[in-house]
Design an enzyme around this catalytic site. Structure first.
Site, PDB file in Angstrom:
ATOM      1  CB  VAL A 192      -0.871  -0.273   1.177  1.00 37.40           C
ATOM      2  CG1 VAL A 192      -1.654   1.336   1.228  1.00 37.40           C
ATOM      3  CG2 VAL A 192      -1.908  -1.135   1.094  1.00 37.40           C
TER       4      VAL A 192
ATOM      5  CB  ALA B 281       9.875   5.115   8.862  1.00 37.74           C
TER       6      ALA B 281
ATOM      7  CD  GLU C 111     -13.406   6.302   2.722  1.00 32.21           C
ATOM      8  OE1 GLU C 111     -14.046   5.378   2.813  1.00 32.21           O
ATOM      9  OE2 GLU C 111     -13.552   7.469   2.911  1.00 32.21           O
TER      10      GLU C 111
ATOM     11  CB  ILE D  60     -15.710   1.459  -1.316  1.00 36.43           C
ATOM     12  CG1 ILE D  60     -15.746   0.011  -2.559  1.00 36.43           C
ATOM     13  CG2 ILE D  60     -17.167   1.983  -1.620  1.00 36.43           C
ATOM     14  CD1 ILE D  60     -16.444  -0.985  -2.263  1.00 36.43           C
TER      15      ILE D  60
ATOM     16  CE  LYS E 206     -11.591  -5.154   5.424  1.00 35.32           C
ATOM     17  NZ  LYS E 206     -11.375  -5.982   4.278  1.00 35.32           N
TER      18      LYS E 206
ATOM     19  N   GLY F 197      -5.933  -4.338  -2.593  1.00 37.46           N
ATOM     20  CA  GLY F 197      -4.631  -3.988  -3.448  1.00 37.46           C
ATOM     21  C   GLY F 197      -4.231  -2.627  -3.487  1.00 37.46           C
TER      22      GLY F 197
HETATM   23  N1  HSE Z   1      -7.759  -9.511   3.072  1.00 37.93           N
HETATM   24  C1  HSE Z   1      -8.559  -8.535   2.901  1.00 37.93           C
HETATM   25  C2  HSE Z   1      -9.544  -9.367   1.735  1.00 37.93           C
HETATM   26  C3  HSE Z   1      -8.149  -7.316   2.418  1.00 37.93           C
HETATM   27  O1  HSE Z   1      -9.215 -10.219   1.218  1.00 37.93           O
HETATM   28  O2  HSE Z   1     -10.439  -8.440   1.096  1.00 37.93           O
HETATM   29  C4  HSE Z   1      -7.667  -6.454   3.742  1.00 37.93           C
HETATM   30  O3  HSE Z   1      -8.704  -6.465   4.491  1.00 37.93           O
END
Ligand code: HSE
Length: 434
Positions: free
Chosen positions: A14, A43, A129, A136, A205, A304
Site C-alpha cells: 500500500v 520509514a 478511509e 470504496i 470492518k 490491493g
Molecule cells: N484480506 C482482505 C481481503 C483485504 O481479502 O479483502 C484486507 O482487509
C-alpha cells in the site's frame, strides 16, 4: 497551493501504491483540491528492496522517529498493520499533534476508543478511509454523504478473499479447500488465511461501519462471527435451486422500533437477483439503506495496491484541507451521537433460516421434524427432499423457515439432531431478503 509533507510508516504494497499514486496523479490532485501531498520521509525496516516505484532514496529511513518526531512532517500515514507497534506509532503521532491516516481496520476495531480519545485530546485528525472496503469511499459516505439519514441497514461484502472463494465454488462447482489452495497459489489468499476465511477481517470492518452508522464505538465484543471455512458445496447448490446465492456478509441493522441493533458476520443466503448477490470475484460492495435516501450501493475493489492507495490519498487531501483552513476535526473521525446503543444478543435476532438435514428414508421422519419445529414456534416456508440414491438409506432434506428467533432454531436443531433418524449434524445458514 499548500504542500502537505507526508511521513509514511510502512513501505509495503500500500505504501508503494501511495508513492506511485502521488507520483502519477500528484498534479491532478493538487489542481483539484488545492493541497499537494508530497512524500517527505518513509520509514521501514527494509529500505533496500526496490519497490518498483519512483522514490528519492534519501527519503528512506529505518528510524521511525524520523517520521513521528520530525517537525517537518505534517501528516503521518500508518501502513504497518497489526495492533501492537502500529498502535504505539499512531498514539505517538497524535500525541505529537500530527494528523494520522491509517488503513488499519484491526487496530481501530480493537482500540478505536483509545485512538479517537487520543485524537480528541490532541486536536489532530485521524482518517481511515482505507480501513474498510479498500478503494470504496464508504467511510466518507457514512460520515458526510449520508449525514441526513438514520441508517436502517448496512449489508457489506467486505472481504475479497472470501468473495473470490465463494464465487469460484458457485461457478465451477468446486469445494472450499481446492479453491482456497488455488487462491493462495494466485496470491489472493494469505498463506495463513484464517483472518479472512473465519470472518474476523469482515468483523473488523463491520464494527467500524456500525460505529459510524449508530454513534457508539462498539469494538469487537458484541459481534457474532462465523466464517466460510465450513461451507459445503452442496449448500451452495441447494441454495441456488431455492433462488439464493451465499455471500459472507457483515450485517448491521435496526432490530426493531426500540433503537437496538443487530451486528453480525456470517455466510448468508441472499436472493440471486439482488445486486449484492451479483458482486463477484474479489470485489467488495456495501449496501446502505437510509431513511431519507432509500437504498444505495457502493462497489469496488476492497484491497490491493492501487485501490487502497486511492483511499489513503483521499484522506491526505482531507487532512491537507483541514490544515490549510485551520479546521482540524472539521468532520469528526467519529462522533458519538448515542441514538442507538444496545446490540441485540445473537440468540435474540429474528431471521429466516436454511436448514439441511440428512435423514433415514423411513415413515414419519418429516412429521417428527416438523413437530419439533412447530413446537418451537418455527414455521416452515418450503421443504425439498431428494430421493435416496441407490444403495443408500439416507437422503437430504432442505427446509427454509419463515422468520424465527435464533434461540428457537438452535434449540430445535439440537433436538432434531438427537432423533434416531437423523444422521450427522444439521447445517443451518441464515437468509436475508435484501
Ligand atoms: N484480506 C482482505 C481481503 C483485504 O481479502 O479483502 C484486507 O482487509
Amino acid at each position: 497551493m499548500r504542500e502537505i509533507r507526508v511521513g509514511l510508516i510502512g513501505f509495503g504494497t500500500v505504501g508503494s501504491g501511495v508513492v506511485k499514486c502521488l507520483h502519477n496523479n500528484g498534479k491532478l490532485i493538487g489542481a483539484r483540491s488545492g493541497v499537494q501531498p508530497v512524500i517527505h520521509k518513509i520509514a521501514d525496516l527494509d529500505i533496500v528492496t526496490d519497490r518498483g516505484v519512483p522514490i528519492d532514496k534519501s527519503l528512506l529511513t529505518t528510524n521511525v522517529s524520523d517520521v513521528l518526531d520530525n517537525p517537518d512532517i505534517d501528516v503521518v500515514v500508518e501502513l504497518v498493520g497489526g495492533t501492537t507497534i502500529a498502535k504505539d506509532f499512531v498514539l505517538r503521532a497524535l500525541k505529537n499533534g500530527k494528523p494520522v491516516v491509517t488503513a488499519n481496520k484491526a487496530l481501530l476495531a480493537y482500540h478505536g476508543d483509545e485512538i479517537f480519545a487520543a485524537a480528541n485530546e490532541s486536536g489532530a485528525d485521524i482518517y481511515y478511509e482505507a480501513s474498510v472496503a479498500g478503494g470504496i469511499p464508504i467511510i466518507k459516505a457514512l460520515r458526510e454523504g449520508l449525514a441526513a439519514n438514520h441508517i436502517r441497514a448496512i449489508y457489506g461484502i467486505l472481504n475479497g478473499t472470501c468473495n473470490y472463494i465463494l464465487t469460484r465454488m458457485e461457478r465451477e462447482g468446486l469445494s472450499f479447500q481446492p479453491v482456497l489452495d488455488d487462491a493462495q497459489a494466485l496470491g489472493y489468499a494469505e498463506a495463513e488465511p484464517s483472518l479472512d476465511i473465519d470472518g474476523d477481517d469482515t468483523a473488523h470492518k463491520t464494527t467500524i461501519l456500525a460505529s459510524l452508522a449508530y454513534g457508539e464505538w462498539f469494538g469487537m465484543k458484541p459481534l457474532f462471527i462465523e466464517g466460510i471455512r465450513h461451507l459445503d458445496l452442496v449448500d451452495l447448490r441447494y441454495a441456488a435451486e431455492a433462488g439464493y446465492k451465499i455471500k459472507l456478509l457483515g450485517i448491521i441493522k435496526l432490530a426493531g422500533n426500540n433503537g437496538t441493533i443487530e451486528m453480525r458476520v456470517h455466510p448468508t443466503l441472499i436472493p440471486t437477483g439482488s445486486m449484492l448477490a451479483n458482486v463477484s470475484e474479489v470485489f467488495n460492495a456495501v449496501y446502505v439503506k437510509g431513511d431519507v435516501v432509500g437504498d444505495t450501493m457502493f462497489y469496488g475493489r476492497g484491497a490491493g495496491m492501487d485501490a487502497t492507495a486511492s483511499a489513503v490519498v483521499a484522506d491526505l487531501v482531507d487532512v491537507g484541507l483541514n490544515l490549510t483552513f485551520e479546521s482540524p476535526q472539521r468532520v469528526s473521525a467519529f462522533r458519538p451521537h448515542g441514538t442507538y446503543s444496545d446490540v441485540v444478543d445473537m440468540e435474540d435476532i429474528d431471521c429466516r433460516y436454511y436448514v439441511r438435514l440428512e435423514v433415514l428414508d423411513e415413515p414419519r421422519v418429516l412429521g417428527r421434524i416438523a413437530d419439533i419445529l412447530g413446537n418451537g414456534g418455527i414455521s416452515i416456508a418450503s421443504v425439498t427432499q431428494e430421493e435416496a440414491k441407490p444403495g443408500t438409506d439416507s437422503l437430504p432434506i432442505i427446509l427454509i423457515t419463515h422468520q424465527a428467533k435464533e434461540r428457537s432454531i438452535r434449540r430445535a436443531l439440537t433436538e432434531i439432531s438427537q432423533l434416531d433418524v437423523v444422521r450427522g449434524t444439521p447445517v443451518m445458514l441464515r437468509i436475508e431478503d435484501i
